[in-house]
Every structure is written in C-alpha cells, then in structure tokens.
Motif scaffolding. Sequence first.
Motif, PDB file in Angstrom:
ATOM      1  N   TYR A  16       0.787  -1.284   0.126  1.00 31.06           N
ATOM      2  CA  TYR A  16       0.090   0.008  -0.099  1.00 31.06           C
ATOM      3  C   TYR A  16       0.717   1.256   0.240  1.00 31.06           C
ATOM      4  O   TYR A  16       0.346   2.129  -0.297  1.00 31.06           O
ATOM      5  CB  TYR A  16      -1.040   0.006   1.091  1.00 31.06           C
ATOM      6  CG  TYR A  16      -1.985  -1.154   0.972  1.00 31.06           C
ATOM      7  CD1 TYR A  16      -2.908  -1.029   0.131  1.00 31.06           C
ATOM      8  CD2 TYR A  16      -1.734  -2.280   1.661  1.00 31.06           C
ATOM      9  CE1 TYR A  16      -3.770  -2.225  -0.252  1.00 31.06           C
ATOM     10  CE2 TYR A  16      -2.741  -3.423   1.725  1.00 31.06           C
ATOM     11  CZ  TYR A  16      -3.705  -3.213   0.453  1.00 31.06           C
ATOM     12  OH  TYR A  16      -4.719  -4.238   0.507  1.00 31.06           O
ATOM     13  N   LEU A  17       2.118   1.185   0.294  1.00 34.04           N
ATOM     14  CA  LEU A  17       3.145   2.389   0.237  1.00 34.04           C
ATOM     15  C   LEU A  17       3.055   2.781  -1.073  1.00 34.04           C
ATOM     16  O   LEU A  17       3.437   4.134  -1.379  1.00 34.04           O
ATOM     17  CB  LEU A  17       4.431   1.826   0.943  1.00 34.04           C
ATOM     18  CG  LEU A  17       4.226   1.691   2.407  1.00 34.04           C
ATOM     19  CD1 LEU A  17       5.829   1.304   2.739  1.00 34.04           C
ATOM     20  CD2 LEU A  17       4.074   2.776   3.120  1.00 34.04           C
ATOM     21  N   GLU A  22      -0.947   8.442  -5.031  1.00 39.95           N
ATOM     22  CA  GLU A  22      -2.401   8.748  -5.373  1.00 39.95           C
ATOM     23  C   GLU A  22      -3.107   9.501  -4.000  1.00 39.95           C
ATOM     24  O   GLU A  22      -3.876  10.163  -4.315  1.00 39.95           O
ATOM     25  CB  GLU A  22      -2.986   7.387  -5.771  1.00 39.95           C
ATOM     26  CG  GLU A  22      -2.496   6.795  -7.018  1.00 39.95           C
ATOM     27  CD  GLU A  22      -1.735   5.391  -6.747  1.00 39.95           C
ATOM     28  OE1 GLU A  22      -1.908   4.474  -7.458  1.00 39.95           O
ATOM     29  OE2 GLU A  22      -0.680   5.512  -6.201  1.00 39.95           O
ATOM     30  N   VAL A  23      -2.765   8.979  -3.006  1.00 37.92           N
ATOM     31  CA  VAL A  23      -3.525   9.552  -1.869  1.00 37.92           C
ATOM     32  C   VAL A  23      -3.004  10.748  -1.751  1.00 37.92           C
ATOM     33  O   VAL A  23      -3.546  12.131  -1.412  1.00 37.92           O
ATOM     34  CB  VAL A  23      -3.193   8.897  -0.466  1.00 37.92           C
ATOM     35  CG1 VAL A  23      -3.484   9.640   0.576  1.00 37.92           C
ATOM     36  CG2 VAL A  23      -3.853   7.482  -0.809  1.00 37.92           C
ATOM     37  N   GLY A  24      -1.649  11.235  -1.887  1.00 39.42           N
ATOM     38  CA  GLY A  24      -1.257  12.552  -2.044  1.00 39.42           C
ATOM     39  C   GLY A  24      -1.917  13.527  -3.174  1.00 39.42           C
ATOM     40  O   GLY A  24      -2.428  14.770  -2.706  1.00 39.42           O
ATOM     41  N   GLU A  25      -2.149  13.001  -4.095  1.00 35.06           N
ATOM     42  CA  GLU A  25      -2.670  13.790  -5.164  1.00 35.06           C
ATOM     43  C   GLU A  25      -4.042  13.855  -4.729  1.00 35.06           C
ATOM     44  O   GLU A  25      -4.607  15.158  -5.346  1.00 35.06           O
ATOM     45  CB  GLU A  25      -2.606  12.970  -6.739  1.00 35.06           C
ATOM     46  CG  GLU A  25      -1.319  13.036  -7.210  1.00 35.06           C
ATOM     47  CD  GLU A  25      -0.851  14.458  -7.703  1.00 35.06           C
ATOM     48  OE1 GLU A  25      -1.572  15.606  -7.711  1.00 35.06           O
ATOM     49  OE2 GLU A  25       0.318  14.590  -8.092  1.00 35.06           O
ATOM     50  N   SER A  26      -4.892  13.143  -4.486  1.00 38.96           N
ATOM     51  CA  SER A  26      -6.017  13.264  -4.060  1.00 38.96           C
ATOM     52  C   SER A  26      -6.213  14.337  -2.959  1.00 38.96           C
ATOM     53  O   SER A  26      -7.372  15.056  -3.190  1.00 38.96           O
ATOM     54  CB  SER A  26      -6.686  11.869  -3.402  1.00 38.96           C
ATOM     55  OG  SER A  26      -6.793  11.044  -4.391  1.00 38.96           O
ATOM     56  N   PHE A  27      -5.351  14.492  -2.126  1.00 41.38           N
ATOM     57  CA  PHE A  27      -5.161  15.559  -1.036  1.00 41.38           C
ATOM     58  C   PHE A  27      -4.729  16.879  -1.356  1.00 41.38           C
ATOM     59  O   PHE A  27      -4.466  17.938  -0.669  1.00 41.38           O
ATOM     60  CB  PHE A  27      -4.660  15.141   0.269  1.00 41.38           C
ATOM     61  CG  PHE A  27      -5.371  14.321   1.176  1.00 41.38           C
ATOM     62  CD1 PHE A  27      -6.450  14.936   2.046  1.00 41.38           C
ATOM     63  CD2 PHE A  27      -5.739  12.837   1.179  1.00 41.38           C
ATOM     64  CE1 PHE A  27      -7.296  14.071   2.951  1.00 41.38           C
ATOM     65  CE2 PHE A  27      -6.397  12.174   1.773  1.00 41.38           C
ATOM     66  CZ  PHE A  27      -7.084  12.687   2.805  1.00 41.38           C
ATOM     67  N   ALA A  43       6.347   6.519  -2.286  1.00 42.28           N
ATOM     68  CA  ALA A  43       5.993   5.679  -3.179  1.00 42.28           C
ATOM     69  C   ALA A  43       7.182   5.231  -4.327  1.00 42.28           C
ATOM     70  O   ALA A  43       7.375   4.057  -4.629  1.00 42.28           O
ATOM     71  CB  ALA A  43       4.932   6.205  -4.538  1.00 42.28           C
ATOM     72  N   THR A  44       8.084   6.402  -4.454  1.00 43.12           N
ATOM     73  CA  THR A  44       9.278   5.899  -5.239  1.00 43.12           C
ATOM     74  C   THR A  44      10.204   5.131  -4.328  1.00 43.12           C
ATOM     75  O   THR A  44      10.745   4.137  -4.798  1.00 43.12           O
ATOM     76  CB  THR A  44       9.976   7.157  -5.593  1.00 43.12           C
ATOM     77  OG1 THR A  44       8.881   7.957  -6.346  1.00 43.12           O
ATOM     78  CG2 THR A  44      11.286   6.991  -6.185  1.00 43.12           C
ATOM     79  N   ALA A  45      10.394   5.145  -2.990  1.00 47.60           N
ATOM     80  CA  ALA A  45      11.139   4.492  -2.120  1.00 47.60           C
ATOM     81  C   ALA A  45      10.420   3.233  -2.141  1.00 47.60           C
ATOM     82  O   ALA A  45      11.320   2.168  -2.267  1.00 47.60           O
ATOM     83  CB  ALA A  45      10.935   4.882  -0.712  1.00 47.60           C
ATOM     84  N   THR A  48      11.459   1.458  -5.447  1.00 48.08           N
ATOM     85  CA  THR A  48      13.168   1.118  -5.484  1.00 48.08           C
ATOM     86  C   THR A  48      13.420  -0.103  -4.349  1.00 48.08           C
ATOM     87  O   THR A  48      14.061  -0.762  -4.674  1.00 48.08           O
ATOM     88  CB  THR A  48      13.853   2.418  -4.796  1.00 48.08           C
ATOM     89  OG1 THR A  48      13.606   3.455  -5.742  1.00 48.08           O
ATOM     90  CG2 THR A  48      15.098   2.170  -4.992  1.00 48.08           C
ATOM     91  N   ALA A  49      12.533  -0.202  -3.466  1.00 48.50           N
ATOM     92  CA  ALA A  49      12.751  -1.251  -2.594  1.00 48.50           C
ATOM     93  C   ALA A  49      12.394  -2.566  -3.092  1.00 48.50           C
ATOM     94  O   ALA A  49      12.988  -3.792  -3.215  1.00 48.50           O
ATOM     95  CB  ALA A  49      12.218  -1.045  -1.096  1.00 48.50           C
ATOM     96  N   ASP A  50      11.426  -2.528  -3.739  1.00 44.52           N
ATOM     97  CA  ASP A  50      10.646  -3.828  -4.650  1.00 44.52           C
ATOM     98  C   ASP A  50      11.785  -4.111  -5.285  1.00 44.52           C
ATOM     99  O   ASP A  50      11.897  -5.236  -5.522  1.00 44.52           O
ATOM    100  CB  ASP A  50       9.446  -3.279  -5.220  1.00 44.52           C
ATOM    101  CG  ASP A  50       8.761  -4.709  -5.635  1.00 44.52           C
ATOM    102  OD1 ASP A  50       9.014  -5.954  -5.077  1.00 44.52           O
ATOM    103  OD2 ASP A  50       7.866  -4.584  -6.591  1.00 44.52           O
TER     104      ASP A  50
END
Length: 162
Positions: A16-17, A22-27, A43-45, A48-50
């Motif tokens: 969900y990270l 998308e949550v940031g854009e919504s807010f 989201a970028t972290a 990158t971790a994945d």
Amino acid sequence: MGAEEPDLYRDTWVRYLGYANEVGESFRPLVPVSVVWASYGVATAYVTADAIDKGRKAATAHAQDPAQAARVGVAVVDTFVWQGLASVAIPGFTINRLCAASLALLGTFTRWPLPLRRWTTTALGLAAIPFIITPIDRTVDFLMDSSLRKLYGAPGEPPAPH
C-alpha cells in the motif's frame, strides 16, 4: 515442496506504500504541495525497495549459474520500470488530472463554497483509486510486453531471439 514465502512488497501491507502518491494527489487541494511531493517520495522508495528485493532474489536464484547473472539486472530493471509506471507515474497523473478536472467542474457548475469543493475533490480522488489500479496494471503489462520485455524477455526467462 512447502508453500512459497509471501512477497513482502506484493503480498503484505507494505504494497500500500505504492499508493502513497495517489493519496497525495487526492489531497492536493487540501495540503501544501510539499506533502504531495513527500507522498511521491514514499511511493518511489517503495518502488526502489521492491526492485532491489527482486534483484536480490534473482541473484540468489542464479548464484550457481554465472551465465544467468544478467537475470539480476533484468529483474531489477523490469520491476523498477513496471512499478515506476504502474505505481507512480500513471496513477499519479491520472488522479492529478481527475482531481483538477473535478475541482474545476465543481467551481463552474456549483455554488458550493471552496472548502466543500476541495473536500469533494479529495473524496472523488480517493474513491477513484481502486477503480484505476487494474486497468493501469494491465496497460503497463501490455506496454512492457510490447516493448522493453521484447529486448530481454520477462524476468526469469531467456531474452527473446532477435
């Protein structure tokens, strides 16, 4: 053979990270832009971790076969590009444009006070997230399969003949 270990980045709450932007854009109508940019950082972290995790798994899987060392790079690149498009770039753009359009339309067609229009826009953006995920994922699969993956094949497969 026992059950496969769950993938931390795909099978647990950690996934969900990837939706943080998308949550940031919504807010965006309600919070300072720095909060939105921070959501992209989260989201970028995650992406990158994945990608690093998939590279490590490929390295472990191919440790005994040095000829397959390129599979590590393929796993990292494929995961990073796919996740970057499907989890960050395309959904962030989609929610951004949806929210911008809804805020503009609410301003044009209602007499609602600005705070109510902003909260409505945020609610619409959040409500849209579950509906955009599958179409975006399928589109990115198609785009990757039609382009980049033709160069190297899917992770774990040999490159396609030229």
